[in-house]
Write an enzyme that holds these catalytic residues in place. Structure first.
Site, PDB file in Angstrom:
ATOM      1  N   CYS A  41       0.721  -1.159   0.027  1.00 13.64           N
ATOM      2  CA  CYS A  41       0.078  -0.106   0.014  1.00 13.64           C
ATOM      3  C   CYS A  41       0.851   1.271  -0.002  1.00 13.64           C
ATOM      4  O   CYS A  41       1.443   1.675  -0.984  1.00 13.64           O
ATOM      5  CB  CYS A  41      -0.876  -0.043   1.177  1.00 13.64           C
ATOM      6  N   HIS A  80      -3.496  -4.995   0.731  1.00 11.65           N
ATOM      7  CA  HIS A  80      -2.804  -5.323   1.911  1.00 11.65           C
ATOM      8  C   HIS A  80      -2.964  -7.040   2.188  1.00 11.65           C
ATOM      9  O   HIS A  80      -3.706  -7.359   2.825  1.00 11.65           O
ATOM     10  CB  HIS A  80      -3.496  -4.589   3.086  1.00 11.65           C
ATOM     11  N   GLU A 131      -1.208  -8.509   4.280  1.00 13.24           N
ATOM     12  CA  GLU A 131      -0.744  -8.923   5.542  1.00 13.24           C
ATOM     13  C   GLU A 131      -1.781  -8.913   6.530  1.00 13.24           C
ATOM     14  O   GLU A 131      -1.714  -9.045   7.824  1.00 13.24           O
ATOM     15  CB  GLU A 131       0.543  -7.919   5.925  1.00 13.24           C
TER      16      GLU A 131
END
Length: 212
Positions: free
Chosen positions: A86, A159, A161
């Site tokens: 990002c 994202h 993660e």
């Protein structure tokens, strides 16, 4: 392998990336930009992952951005693999000669990405990047390019993660963003519950590809 992880704010930890690193036997060294941690010497970094931020690369950039871009340029020049997520992907694009601009449409929530990294991924951004010259585009949505690769480096707009706990934290502090886009927090939480396990497995595949 040691992975230096750049954290820009306390509510944006490495999440699934940290879990993957532990399971793969990698060591993580967290550098907390928000706490004033020093930048590790480039020569001592094996690879780096640069996480997201609620700041903007191009609109009123934070005071530390110049130092971060120079550090990333040093890693790129030394061929130390960099993963940008990002904001981190936007910073990597700029460090490598690309651009960051206001996105055609903000993306918040689970979005369908087409291309090499295709799938349903979590997004929360108002800006987007133009990949650096010569980079391979990895994915896109109708609103933005979602990923690029150049040598050992990978920049992503989404994202991979995030965990359900991270999404919940962002919803808790991001009510103004949700309201501005007329988005329903309960619906995002429900989507997260449905998508999290699949996205976690897909993220492991993505991180494996980055580290080779």
């Amino acid at each position: 392998m040691q992975i230096v992880v750049i954290e820009h704010q306390p509510d944006a930890p490495a999440g699934v990336l940290a879990d993957w690193a532990t399971q793969r036997g990698h060591e993580i060294e967290a550098v907390r930009v928000h706490a004033g941690d020093p930048w590790p010497p480039v020569g001592e970094v094996q690879c780096a992952a640069v996480l997201g931020s609620d700041q903007s690369v191009h609109a009123d950039p934070p005071a530390w951005l110049g130092a971060e871009l120079e550090w990333m340029r040093g890693l790129v020049a030394a061929q130390r693999p960099v993963l940008g997520l990002c904001f981190g992907g936007q910073a990597l694009a700029v460090a490598m000669g690309g651009e960051v601009r206001r996105a055609q449409h903000p993306e918040i929530g689970w979005v369908q990405v087409s291309g090499e990294v295709g799938g349903t991924w979590f997004a929360w951004h108002f800006d987007s990047f133009v990949p650096p010259p010569g980079a391979r585009v990895l994915g896109h949505t109708p609103s933005a390019v979602q990923g690029f690769a150049s040598g050992p480096h990978m920049g992503l707009q989404f994202h991979p993660e995030v965990t359900p706990a991270i999404v919940d934290d962002w919803i808790s502090v991001g009510g103004r963003d949700l309201d501005s886009q007329r988005l329903d927090a309960a619906a995002i939480r429900a989507d997260t519950a449905r998508e999290a396990a699949r996205a976690r497995a897909a993220a492991y595949t993505l991180f494996d590809a980055w580290t080779g």
